[in-house]
Design an enzyme around this catalytic site. Structure first.
Site: not given
Length: 427
Positions: A281, A284, A366
């Site tokens: 997260e 991002h 990822d």
């Protein structure tokens, strides 16, 4: 363009979108059922066959329900437009208001929203208390369901009505480039909501408590230091009072950013797995995916508002959608409603572009997580989340490419292993 040509175009695009959606849904159902009894080899030792079958059945049920609602929504759309529903609603409100003034304008949008909400209510209730309940995901009571609906309605009125008044006022009095001024207002409002949502709006629906696990907090703070992320706090959200699904996210803007974990996620994952999920997260954020999405959203909204600026002055836009525009009155509210109804029909086939960009960002996040945590921990966490959320491991590739914002499980896990191998080789 004549109203007849626009009506034909609208019907053609609606039929095309329905055909594509039903075709994709049918493909998804067939593909998932075909692989229902065989766990993919790479997951065979991690996910039980019973869990795999549950995920297949859940996916098929959701897809069938989506196809049902799709057909009904199309009928409602035709009812509002070509069959004269909005024209009747406009006439009734004109009789009530006496003139196409601001009361009529706002009343039209409010009445349309209420009618749409009433139509959607049984489907939302069924989704929560039949579909989600059947597969063990619903934790919400009917009382909480209607309390949430009431809160959302009141919040929408408190925030939305003043914003709507400003937009309609600008449309009527700001001249040829009203759409630019409306865009500036909407953009500023959206940025303000990013700041206010975590601390003002979200607590109206959920309880947020500070993370009290000292060892986990220390681990997470170490991750944030490594990646250079400053947060206003680490919070746990009581997601379990509504759903058994788990998640983690960060929200807010600038100095007000906060990291939030669903309590269901903390109960299921090990500390190192939670760290890996959070690293994804944070990827991002660090890779500026959030900023890029906001920029794209602002550019699209500017383009759409400019398009609305053109369409609201075209008689064929109204008559082609079953409405007779007021010759000596204000048609701005009607233009807004028609635009909101028609736009998704004409832009539906562009959906894969958004999905493609989103999946690219997921791969990048990822890879970021692999650089800052253990890839095996992220893989382990994802496998648990796939099982707990009954996410199918075998979606139809074309359906997935069209709709899914995240890559299929097998592709994503494969990419993670490859990223870990590349990192190991480089070191």
């Amino acid at each position: 363009m004549s109203s007849l040509v626009f009506s034909v175009l609208f019907c053609a695009f609606l039929l095309l979108s329905l055909t594509v959606r039903f075709w994709l849904g049918s493909r998804q159902i067939r593909h998932v059922l075909l692989h229902r009894d065989a766990v993919p080899q790479e997951f065979a030792e991690k996910i039980p066959a019973a869990a795999h079958r549950k995920a297949a059945d859940y996916t098929v049920s959701k897809t069938k329900f989506g196809m049902l609602t799709l057909g009904i929504n199309a009928a409602v759309l035709i009812g509002f437009t070509l069959m004269g529903g909005l024209q009747l609603l406009s006439g009734a409100l004109l009789n009530w208001a006496g003139a196409p003034d601001m009361y009529y304008q706002i009343g039209l949008i409010v009445a349309f929203s209420v009618i749409s909400g009433v139509i959607d209510l049984p489907f939302g209730y069924y989704r929560q208390f039949v579909l989600e309940q059947h597969y063990g995901f619903n934790k919400m009571t009917p009382r909480l369901f209607f309390i949430d609906m009431l809160k959302s309605t009141l919040l929408g009125a408190v925030i939305g009505l003043p914003l709507l008044w400003v937009a309609l006022t600008l449309m009527a009095s700001a001249g040829q480039f009203w759409w630019l001024y409306v865009w500036l207002v909407l953009s500023a409002f959206q940025l303000l909501m990013m700041v206010l949502y975590p601390s003002v709006i979200a607590p109206l629906f959920n309880k947020f408590t500070l993370l009290d696990d000292d060892s986990l907090r220390t681990r997470i703070e170490g991750l944030m230091t490594r990646v250079g992320f400053a947060s206003k706090g680490l919070f746990v959200m009581d997601g379990s009072k509504r759903s058994a699904h788990g998640n983690a996210y960060f929200s807010g803007f600038g100095a007000g950013k906060r990291i939030v974990f669903f309590d269901t996620l903390l109960a299921r994952l090990a500390p190192q797995e939670i760290e890996a999920v959070l690293a994804h997260e944070l990827g991002h954020f660090k890779l500026k995916h959030i900023v890029k999405r906001i920029a794209v959203m602002f550019l699209l909204s500017l383009g759409f508002l400019a398009l609305l600026g053109f369409l609201k002055n075209q008689v064929w836009f109204y008559t082609g959608l079953g409405v007779n525009p007021l010759l000596f009155g204000n048609n701005d509210a009607m233009a807004l409603v028609l635009f909101m109804l028609a736009l998704p029909i004409f832009t539906f086939l562009l959906s894969p572009l958004s999905s493609l960009t989103s999946r690219k960002h997921e791969f990048e996040a990822d890879a970021f997580a692999v650089r800052h945590t253990n890839a095996a921990d992220l893989v382990s966490a994802l496998v648990k989340l796939y099982e707990d959320n009954a996410s199918t491991l075998t979606p139809d590739p074309l359906h997935s490419a069209f709709y899914d914002s995240h890559p299929p499980a097998t592709v994503r896990i494969s990419k993670l292993h490859a990223a870990a191998a590349d990192l190991h080789q480089a070191s």
